[in-house]
Every structure is written in structure tokens, then in C-alpha cells.
Design a protein around this motif. Structure first.
Motif, short mmCIF file in Angstrom:
data_model
loop_
_atom_site.label_atom_id
_atom_site.label_comp_id
_atom_site.label_asym_id
_atom_site.label_seq_id
_atom_site.Cartn_x
_atom_site.Cartn_y
_atom_site.Cartn_z
N PRO A 8 68.33 7.29 17.79
CA PRO A 8 68.88 6.72 19.03
C PRO A 8 68.01 5.56 19.51
O PRO A 8 66.89 5.36 19.04
CB PRO A 8 68.83 7.90 20.01
N PRO A 9 68.52 4.79 20.47
CA PRO A 9 67.71 3.70 21.01
C PRO A 9 66.43 4.25 21.64
O PRO A 9 66.42 5.35 22.19
CB PRO A 9 68.61 3.05 22.05
N SER A 10 65.37 3.46 21.55
CA SER A 10 64.07 3.91 22.08
C SER A 10 63.94 3.69 23.58
O SER A 10 62.98 4.16 24.20
CB SER A 10 62.93 3.21 21.35
N ALA A 11 64.86 2.96 24.18
CA ALA A 11 64.84 2.67 25.62
C ALA A 11 66.28 2.53 26.09
O ALA A 11 67.21 2.67 25.31
CB ALA A 11 64.05 1.39 25.88
N GLU A 12 66.43 2.25 27.36
CA GLU A 12 67.74 1.99 27.94
C GLU A 12 67.81 0.51 28.35
O GLU A 12 66.78 -0.08 28.69
CB GLU A 12 68.00 2.88 29.15
N PRO A 13 69.00 -0.10 28.32
CA PRO A 13 69.12 -1.50 28.71
C PRO A 13 68.81 -1.77 30.18
O PRO A 13 68.52 -2.90 30.56
CB PRO A 13 70.59 -1.83 28.41
N VAL A 14 68.89 -0.73 31.00
CA VAL A 14 68.62 -0.84 32.43
C VAL A 14 67.41 0.05 32.74
O VAL A 14 67.38 1.21 32.34
CB VAL A 14 69.85 -0.40 33.26
#
Length: 192
Positions: A8-14
Motif C-alpha cells: 500500500p502507499p506509505s503515506a496519504e496525499p492529505v
């Protein structure tokens, strides 16, 4: 056909800080809920656009190359799911005895510039056929706009932020506010 998220992505876009500011929350008392709403909003935007926001790795398992209308140009091009494509990691074919073998990368070209990305057979080449009847083809790929939140287009980040606020204000209602629909509209897949 199945699609499995491997990394999964390692961070969030926000960021949590941006969401807190938009929600006018000064303390950390609601951080768990806000983080949940951010993740839910990102997942909704990704689902509605068919895109990956931040870099993530997926595995597609297929029975055959044909199907789902993703082959084009007389069967020489296969459109990949979850644009934008960052990299193709491997294409594996399973034999009748379940022995895996990777397809020689020289047999095709990876077109990352198309939207969605594609595998394009080189002249004189053909797709190798799997030996087993189910899930005989595996395509592992990395997709997303990049690794950093700033890599995600501003309209998608704003849509995620607005949807986060909407989720907080409606206690998780599943409807999408009109402003969010307008922001993600240009990123939705076009059907002809």
C-alpha cells in the motif's frame, strides 16, 4: 481476473495537519477518526477514478490474455489497471505443473506514457500462453503519481480533503458532494 494490493502507499496525499486545519480541530483528540476519514476519502477517490494516488504495488492474476476488453491493436497491446503506471516489475506465466517462469522483458515494451500504461508486444512476438487453466498469468506492477503527497495532482488532493471534511460532518455518509465530483471528473476513465 483478480487484483491484489501487495504494497500500500506509505503515506496519504492529505496530511493530518491539513485535515485538522480544514476541520478547525486544534488538538489531537480526534486524530484517529481524522486519519480514518483521510484513508476512506483517498480510497473513495481512487475507486471512483480507477487511479492510484501515491505509489503502490499491485498483482493482477489472469486466466487468459484475452478478456475485459483490455487488449487492442489486434491483440498486441494490453492496457494495465490502476494508472498512472510507474513500473512493470514482472510478468510471470505458470506451466501445467505450476512452475513459474518470467516472460523475457525483450518480448515487449512497457509504455508508461500512455494513460493507462500498456504492455506492447514487439514485432514478431506473441503472448506466451499459460499451462494452467486458472490464474496462469501474473502481472506485478507499481503505480501512482509518485511517493510524495505533492506528486498527486492538486485537484485530487483537494477532493480528498473535501471528502474528509464531508465524512467528518456527516459521520461517514457515503454520498459524494458535488464539489468533489467536479474535482475528480477529469480523472475518471472515459468510455467510448
Amino acid at each position: 481476473m483478480s487484483l491484489t494490493l501487495l504494497d500500500p502507499p506509505s503515506a496519504e496525499p492529505v496530511s493530518l495537519a491539513d485535515a485538522r486545519a480544514r476541520l478547525r480541530v486544534a488538538d489531537a483528540s480526534q486524530d484517529d477518526a481524522i486519519n480514518h476519514w483521510i484513508q476512506t476519502a483517498r480510497a473513495r477517490v481512487e475507486r471512483d477514478t480507477g487511479r492510484a494516488c501515491l505509489a503502490q504495488t499491485w498483482l493482477e492474476r489472469r486466466d487468459l490474455w484475452w478478456g475485459e476488453g483490455r487488449l487492442s491493436a489486434f491483440g498486441t497491446r494490453l492496457r494495465l489497471l490502476k494508472p498512472p503506471l510507474i513500473a512493470l516489475e514482472a510478468v510471470t506465466i505458470y506451466g501445467m505443473d505450476d512452475t513459474p517462469s518470467e516472460i523475457d522483458p525483450a518480448a515487449f515494451f512497457v509504455d508508461r506514457l500512455s494513460d493507462p500504461g500498456r504492455l506492447v508486444l514487439r514485432p514478431g512476438m506473441s503472448w506466451p500462453q499459460p499451462g494452467r487453466a486458472a490464474a496462469g498469468i501474473e502481472i506485478r506492477f507499481r503505480c501512482g503519481y509518485g511517493d510524495q503527497p505533492a506528486d498527486v495532482p492538486a485537484p485530487l488532493r483537494e477532493a480528498i480533503l473535501q471528502l474528509t471534511v464531508h465524512l467528518a460532518e456527516t459521520n461517514g455518509a457515503s454520498s459524494v458532494p458535488p464539489g468533489v465530483a467536479e474535482l475528480i471528473g477529469p480523472f475518471r476513465p472515459v468510455s467510448l
